[in-house]
Scaffold this motif. Sequence first.
Motif, PDB file in Angstrom:
ATOM      1  N   LEU A 185       0.768  -1.252  -0.168  1.00 33.07           N
ATOM      2  CA  LEU A 185       0.034   0.014  -0.017  1.00 33.07           C
ATOM      3  C   LEU A 185       0.853   1.293   0.041  1.00 33.07           C
ATOM      4  O   LEU A 185       0.613   2.389  -0.786  1.00 33.07           O
ATOM      5  CB  LEU A 185      -0.905   0.069   1.285  1.00 33.07           C
ATOM      6  N   HIS A 186       2.069   1.313   0.721  1.00 30.17           N
ATOM      7  CA  HIS A 186       2.835   2.390   0.587  1.00 30.17           C
ATOM      8  C   HIS A 186       3.521   2.546  -0.589  1.00 30.17           C
ATOM      9  O   HIS A 186       3.634   3.720  -1.213  1.00 30.17           O
ATOM     10  CB  HIS A 186       3.908   2.076   1.769  1.00 30.17           C
ATOM     11  N   VAL A 187       3.758   1.359  -1.371  1.00 26.71           N
ATOM     12  CA  VAL A 187       4.496   1.679  -2.704  1.00 26.71           C
ATOM     13  C   VAL A 187       3.580   1.994  -3.768  1.00 26.71           C
ATOM     14  O   VAL A 187       3.756   3.027  -4.308  1.00 26.71           O
ATOM     15  CB  VAL A 187       5.188   0.240  -3.131  1.00 26.71           C
ATOM     16  N   ILE A 188       2.266   1.849  -3.580  1.00 25.94           N
ATOM     17  CA  ILE A 188       1.045   2.121  -4.377  1.00 25.94           C
ATOM     18  C   ILE A 188       0.776   3.802  -4.143  1.00 25.94           C
ATOM     19  O   ILE A 188       0.623   4.368  -5.131  1.00 25.94           O
ATOM     20  CB  ILE A 188      -0.209   1.337  -4.288  1.00 25.94           C
ATOM     21  N   THR A 189       0.778   4.167  -2.908  1.00 26.68           N
ATOM     22  CA  THR A 189       0.705   5.384  -2.506  1.00 26.68           C
ATOM     23  C   THR A 189       1.773   6.359  -3.099  1.00 26.68           C
ATOM     24  O   THR A 189       1.459   7.516  -3.636  1.00 26.68           O
ATOM     25  CB  THR A 189       0.510   5.684  -1.049  1.00 26.68           C
ATOM     26  N   GLN A 190       3.101   6.012  -3.153  1.00 25.20           N
ATOM     27  CA  GLN A 190       4.218   6.593  -3.572  1.00 25.20           C
ATOM     28  C   GLN A 190       3.865   6.811  -5.166  1.00 25.20           C
ATOM     29  O   GLN A 190       4.251   7.808  -5.696  1.00 25.20           O
ATOM     30  CB  GLN A 190       5.509   5.859  -3.141  1.00 25.20           C
ATOM     31  N   TYR A 191       3.590   5.706  -5.941  1.00 20.04           N
ATOM     32  CA  TYR A 191       3.190   5.590  -7.186  1.00 20.04           C
ATOM     33  C   TYR A 191       2.303   6.773  -7.621  1.00 20.04           C
ATOM     34  O   TYR A 191       2.534   7.496  -8.574  1.00 20.04           O
ATOM     35  CB  TYR A 191       2.932   4.364  -7.757  1.00 20.04           C
ATOM     36  N   ALA A 192       1.355   6.900  -6.713  1.00 18.33           N
ATOM     37  CA  ALA A 192       0.255   7.632  -7.058  1.00 18.33           C
ATOM     38  C   ALA A 192       0.585   9.104  -6.807  1.00 18.33           C
ATOM     39  O   ALA A 192       0.180   9.920  -7.742  1.00 18.33           O
ATOM     40  CB  ALA A 192      -1.127   7.527  -6.251  1.00 18.33           C
ATOM     41  N   MET A 240      12.540   8.894  -6.723  1.00 13.44           N
ATOM     42  CA  MET A 240      11.104   9.302  -7.176  1.00 13.44           C
ATOM     43  C   MET A 240      10.980  10.754  -7.242  1.00 13.44           C
ATOM     44  O   MET A 240      10.757  11.362  -8.156  1.00 13.44           O
ATOM     45  CB  MET A 240      10.046   8.639  -6.463  1.00 13.44           C
ATOM     46  N   PHE A 241      11.508  11.507  -5.903  1.00 17.05           N
ATOM     47  CA  PHE A 241      11.235  12.849  -5.935  1.00 17.05           C
ATOM     48  C   PHE A 241      12.354  13.989  -6.499  1.00 17.05           C
ATOM     49  O   PHE A 241      11.866  14.731  -6.672  1.00 17.05           O
ATOM     50  CB  PHE A 241      11.179  13.230  -4.137  1.00 17.05           C
ATOM     51  N   ALA A 242      13.120  13.638  -6.776  1.00 15.05           N
ATOM     52  CA  ALA A 242      14.428  14.058  -7.479  1.00 15.05           C
ATOM     53  C   ALA A 242      13.787  14.594  -8.829  1.00 15.05           C
ATOM     54  O   ALA A 242      13.699  15.840  -9.337  1.00 15.05           O
ATOM     55  CB  ALA A 242      15.601  13.544  -7.447  1.00 15.05           C
ATOM     56  N   PRO A 243      13.337  13.693  -9.500  1.00 21.10           N
ATOM     57  CA  PRO A 243      12.328  14.185 -10.939  1.00 21.10           C
ATOM     58  C   PRO A 243      11.222  14.924 -10.570  1.00 21.10           C
ATOM     59  O   PRO A 243      10.907  15.781 -11.540  1.00 21.10           O
ATOM     60  CB  PRO A 243      12.063  12.702 -11.465  1.00 21.10           C
TER      61      PRO A 243
END
Length: 420
Positions: free
Chosen positions: A193-200, A273-276
């Motif tokens: 769920l954490h990974v999916i949230t990060q993707y969202a 993820m957040f650098a881009p």
Amino acid sequence: MMGNFSLFENRIYRQYHAWSKMLCMKNVMSKPAPNDGKLYCSPRHDHFMGCWNYTEAGTRAFLPCPDIPGFAPDHSAYFDCLRNGSWYVHPTTGKEYSNYLGCRNFQNVLTDIEKNFAHVYVSVVGFCISLILLICSLVIFFKFRQLRCDRITVHKNLFVSYIITAFCFVIYLSVVSFGDGVLMENPVWCQVLHVITQYAVVSNFSWMFCEGLCLHTLMMHTFISGNSLIIVCLIIGWCVPLVLTGIYAGLRATLTDNTKFCWLSESSLQWIMFAPVVFSMLINIIFVINIMRLLVTKLKQMPEAAQTRKAVRATGILIPLLGLQFLVFIKRPNDKDSTLYDVYTYAVAIVVSLQGSFVSVIYCFCNHEVVTLLKRRWHQHRAMFRGKHARTQSSTNSSTTYTFIDYVSNQPCLDKTSRC
């Protein structure tokens, strides 16, 4: 964005954990088992830096609770050594489980818990409001054929990314914050769920970038093919975040210290993820500057006051669409006990959770095209209703039979047109 612990705190935790594990191996785990003929569980070092010594089978081992925020050092944690000489394995996670639930110091940290949960309540309510408005906006966009164009297509995808993000955040915050023992148990579904949230989240910011790219491209290159631009946006908005999140999840899953507590703690790997994301926001700033330059050039024929109003209004509309307001919240205050930190926490909770509401209101409910179509449809429904009501009355009147009395013969006359 998802963590409640700062990067500094997480780094300190990992350093202490490594130091604690080294001491445990030196003082306990390297020692031989008791030679008394009894069965013992082997020494263990857990994620709370607890060092469990050899424990006789069929007994329960106790350790003082760690001196960390929210825990009472005068309480005890326990670890069950089963009769077969193995440590207790949690049925959900399938991993050895030392129980620290009794370490929670409810009396001393109740105020802190309520304070920390307050912004969670704000976030959940804000995301629910955004979900309602975004779903209504999507229904409107898909309902009217007049709104089917490249610009609205990008809006649709942005709104879908907002809906997915809001839905994931509501579930994640509810489960992690209010789920009893979920963080301790650290089940696989919570990590997923954490990974999916990060993707969202990454996908949401990617579609903000696509909005800026699409608007800038259409203004700079009037005759560019809309289909090719939409395909590029689809790749950037959905596929690129999937690759970035997959790399992040794969690397983090290999690090034991980064896979505890449903991955709630922040990790330096999140910069994959957040650098881009930060880079795309900087590009959006360049897009806005260039768009404003073109806009001011076109508005030079207008009076100066009108130019200023138009430019300010256009900038105010572009800021929430491109997510530029998040640049204000990049730096978080270090002092968690300060008023500034509380203001920052609530401001982030409000802005992040209501971002979808802002965009849906500005680009759907306040959109001139949408308002015109809704008014036209409303007038059509009213006209149809009045026409149907008029036809019903006319039909009723035409089918009504009147009875007239011939006062000469005193006989009824059923035909109202005939002479009696």
